[in-house]
Scaffold this motif. Structure first.
Motif, PDB file in Angstrom:
ATOM      1  N   SER A  41     -67.485 -20.471  22.471  1.00  0.00           N
ATOM      2  CA  SER A  41     -67.367 -19.212  23.101  1.00  0.00           C
ATOM      3  C   SER A  41     -65.879 -19.013  22.908  1.00  0.00           C
ATOM      4  CB  SER A  41     -67.387 -19.144  24.526  1.00  0.00           C
ATOM      5  OG  SER A  41     -66.167 -19.561  25.143  1.00  0.00           O
ATOM      6  N   VAL A  42     -65.094 -17.897  22.699  1.00  0.00           N
ATOM      7  CA  VAL A  42     -63.806 -17.716  22.761  1.00  0.00           C
ATOM      8  C   VAL A  42     -62.657 -17.556  22.953  1.00  0.00           C
ATOM      9  CG1 VAL A  42     -64.161 -16.302  20.182  1.00  0.00           C
ATOM     10  CG2 VAL A  42     -63.904 -15.213  22.826  1.00  0.00           C
ATOM     11  N   GLY A  43     -63.167 -17.997  24.797  1.00  0.00           N
ATOM     12  CA  GLY A  43     -62.561 -18.447  25.755  1.00  0.00           C
ATOM     13  C   GLY A  43     -62.226 -17.119  26.328  1.00  0.00           C
ATOM     14  N   THR A  44     -61.812 -16.908  27.766  1.00  0.00           N
ATOM     15  CA  THR A  44     -61.968 -15.426  28.591  1.00  0.00           C
ATOM     16  C   THR A  44     -60.317 -14.823  27.967  1.00  0.00           C
ATOM     17  OG1 THR A  44     -60.657 -16.975  30.110  1.00  0.00           O
ATOM     18  CG2 THR A  44     -62.576 -16.458  30.555  1.00  0.00           C
ATOM     19  N   GLY A  45     -60.954 -13.457  27.480  1.00  0.00           N
ATOM     20  CA  GLY A  45     -59.677 -12.882  27.426  1.00  0.00           C
ATOM     21  C   GLY A  45     -59.265 -12.949  26.525  1.00  0.00           C
ATOM     22  N   VAL A  46     -59.831 -12.924  24.683  1.00  0.00           N
ATOM     23  CA  VAL A  46     -60.361 -12.742  23.473  1.00  0.00           C
ATOM     24  C   VAL A  46     -60.861 -11.905  23.444  1.00  0.00           C
ATOM     25  CG1 VAL A  46     -59.946 -13.990  21.539  1.00  0.00           C
ATOM     26  CG2 VAL A  46     -59.310 -15.224  23.619  1.00  0.00           C
ATOM     27  N   ARG A 279     -58.178 -12.135  16.016  1.00  0.00           N
ATOM     28  CA  ARG A 279     -59.295 -11.644  17.510  1.00  0.00           C
ATOM     29  C   ARG A 279     -57.598 -10.797  18.088  1.00  0.00           C
ATOM     30  NH1 ARG A 279     -57.774 -17.686  19.377  1.00  0.00           N
ATOM     31  NH2 ARG A 279     -55.481 -17.522  18.957  1.00  0.00           N
ATOM     32  N   ILE A 280     -57.668 -10.429  19.331  1.00  0.00           N
ATOM     33  CA  ILE A 280     -57.002  -9.434  19.868  1.00  0.00           C
ATOM     34  C   ILE A 280     -56.715 -11.164  21.242  1.00  0.00           C
ATOM     35  CG2 ILE A 280     -56.231  -7.548  21.851  1.00  0.00           C
ATOM     36  CD1 ILE A 280     -57.860  -6.268  19.473  1.00  0.00           C
ATOM     37  N   ASN A 281     -55.650 -11.190  21.278  1.00  0.00           N
ATOM     38  CA  ASN A 281     -55.470 -12.242  22.641  1.00  0.00           C
ATOM     39  C   ASN A 281     -55.319 -11.918  23.332  1.00  0.00           C
ATOM     40  OD1 ASN A 281     -55.244 -14.811  23.653  1.00  0.00           O
ATOM     41  ND2 ASN A 281     -53.830 -15.870  22.246  1.00  0.00           N
ATOM     42  N   LYS A 282     -55.443 -11.534  24.502  1.00  0.00           N
ATOM     43  CA  LYS A 282     -54.770 -11.603  25.981  1.00  0.00           C
ATOM     44  C   LYS A 282     -55.800 -12.616  26.747  1.00  0.00           C
ATOM     45  CE  LYS A 282     -54.004  -7.654  24.729  1.00  0.00           C
ATOM     46  NZ  LYS A 282     -52.371  -6.564  24.862  1.00  0.00           N
ATOM     47  N   HIS A 283     -55.490 -14.612  26.283  1.00  0.00           N
ATOM     48  CA  HIS A 283     -56.104 -14.848  27.720  1.00  0.00           C
ATOM     49  C   HIS A 283     -55.118 -15.636  28.088  1.00  0.00           C
ATOM     50  CE1 HIS A 283     -58.527 -18.609  28.734  1.00  0.00           C
ATOM     51  NE2 HIS A 283     -56.800 -19.431  28.027  1.00  0.00           N
ATOM     52  N   LYS A 284     -55.388 -15.937  29.475  1.00  0.00           N
ATOM     53  CA  LYS A 284     -53.914 -16.414  30.122  1.00  0.00           C
ATOM     54  C   LYS A 284     -55.101 -17.333  31.005  1.00  0.00           C
ATOM     55  CE  LYS A 284     -51.539 -11.831  31.796  1.00  0.00           C
ATOM     56  NZ  LYS A 284     -51.972 -10.966  32.635  1.00  0.00           N
ATOM     57  N   ASP A 285     -53.716 -18.411  31.134  1.00  0.00           N
ATOM     58  CA  ASP A 285     -54.412 -20.012  31.549  1.00  0.00           C
ATOM     59  C   ASP A 285     -54.200 -19.945  33.082  1.00  0.00           C
ATOM     60  OD1 ASP A 285     -54.326 -21.291  29.263  1.00  0.00           O
ATOM     61  OD2 ASP A 285     -52.809 -22.039  28.895  1.00  0.00           O
ATOM     62  N   ALA A 286     -55.528 -20.697  33.900  1.00  0.00           N
ATOM     63  CA  ALA A 286     -55.662 -20.521  35.351  1.00  0.00           C
ATOM     64  C   ALA A 286     -54.790 -21.408  35.229  1.00  0.00           C
ATOM     65  CB  ALA A 286     -57.346 -21.185  34.979  1.00  0.00           C
TER      66      ALA A 286
END
Length: 338
Positions: A41-46, A279-286
């Motif tokens: 997957s692209v990852g959460t927040g992406v 991509r609009i990247n709003k991903h934040k690491d946990a």
């Protein structure tokens, strides 16, 4: 939950679980220019958009055929809640040439939304590989092939072909689509993706297909692919062999192009495409990266790179924004009168 030790255990368990199965990558991970789909997957927040302008041309066959198409395809991908779960939607808008060949040949054109499919994929197995860069004792072990690379990462796909399309492209009803997505990373530069799909289930146009895509990275910017797709239908099989290039313009933007040779029943022809993935990247690491003293690391190569480079559209619109002028203050010394 009153036991503090249990709370700490659950916290670190969830932290490790989300870190191990994180799908997010520092640079955009696009499926284009191929037709196959990665199990990751692209990852959460992406929020990722993969577009493609295409032109298809084949020979005209007796009775009715669709020898020519010009269109635009868009795939939207995102992930919510779980890193391993991706939600996606694909739509195609095109202009088709419909030909009739008997004693005489005639044709007409139709334009409209030809496809609108929503779906989801879930990574059920992610293969882990040995980091041989740290092997310093044995040259043979360092450069030996990791047999784990022969076992692919696996995801399952389920989607729905909606009937929110133009009248010419409507089927009997909405129909499901299911698939298995595999990926073998045979080396750090070369991987193979295999897809098996069963599409338009329960209709007269049901089809079974497979896609095999080999991708090779020449550098951090350039990559190429070679792909074969075969579709098995009741009345006609379709085969295409494609080749393409992709260029990573920035960590959030990819430009690609492809060319394909087509064989559709007795018709032959070609397909050409040009696309952009953004991509609009709003991903934040946990988690927060800490140094040996337990303090947060704010100065790292990745963070410095992100600070220096803005998004693609930010750089474009930044041309029209005025730079703030620094205000300077001058102090005047007054002379005293005697």
């Amino acid at each position: 939950m009153k036991n503090p030790k249990l709370k700490i255990f659950l916290f670190f368990f969830l932290l490790c679980f989300s870190s191990i199965y994180s799908q997010y990558t520092e640079v955009i991970n696009s499926n284009k220019p191929g037709f196959s789909e990665s199990p990751y997957s692209v990852g959460t927040g992406v929020y990722q958009f993969e577009s493609n302008i295409f032109f298809r041309n084949t020979s005209i066959q007796p009775t009715f055929s669709r020898p020519q198409s010009l269109g635009f395809d868009m795939l939207f991908r995102t992930s919510f809640f779980l890193e391993k779960l991706e939600i996606n939607a694909q739509a195609s808008y095109q202009r088709d040439k419909i030909a009739f060949k008997n004693i005489f040949t005639s044709h007409y054109y139709t334009t409209g939304l030809s496809k609108f499919t929503v779906g989801a994929k879930y990574l059920i197995f992610q293969q882990e590989y040995e980091d041989k860069s740290k092997e310093v004792r044995s040259w043979k072990r360092r450069f030996a092939f990791d047999k784990k690379r022969l076992i692919p990462s696996v995801a399952i796909y389920a989607g729905l072909n909606t009937n929110f399309v133009s009248e010419f492209y409507k089927n009997e009803s909405i129909s499901p689509k299911i698939g298995v997505l595999l990926q073998n990373n045979l080396s750090s530069k070369f991987n193979i993706i295999t897809n098996i799909f069963y599409d338009q289930i329960g209709t007269e146009f049901s089809e079974l297909s497979y896609i095999i895509t080999g991708t090779y990275n020449f550098s951090d910017r350039w990559s190429s692919f070679l792909e074969n797709q075969t579709v098995f239908k009741e009345y006609q099989n379709k085969i295409n062999l494609g080749f393409g290039l992709a260029y990573l313009y920035s960590k959030d933007l990819q430009i690609n192009s492809s060319i394909r040779l087509l064989s559709e029943g007795k018709s032959t022809g070609f397909y050409a495409g040009f696309g952009v993935s953004y991509r609009i990247n709003k991903h934040k690491d946990a988690y927060i990266e800490l140094d040996e003293n337990g303090r947060e690391i704010t100065d790292s190569p990745v963070s410095n790179y992100n600070k220096k480079r803005k998004g693609f559209f930010s750089r474009i619109f930044g041309i029209f924004t005025k730079k703030e002028k620094k205000k300077t203050t001058r102090t005047r010394s007054r002379k005293r009168k005697n």
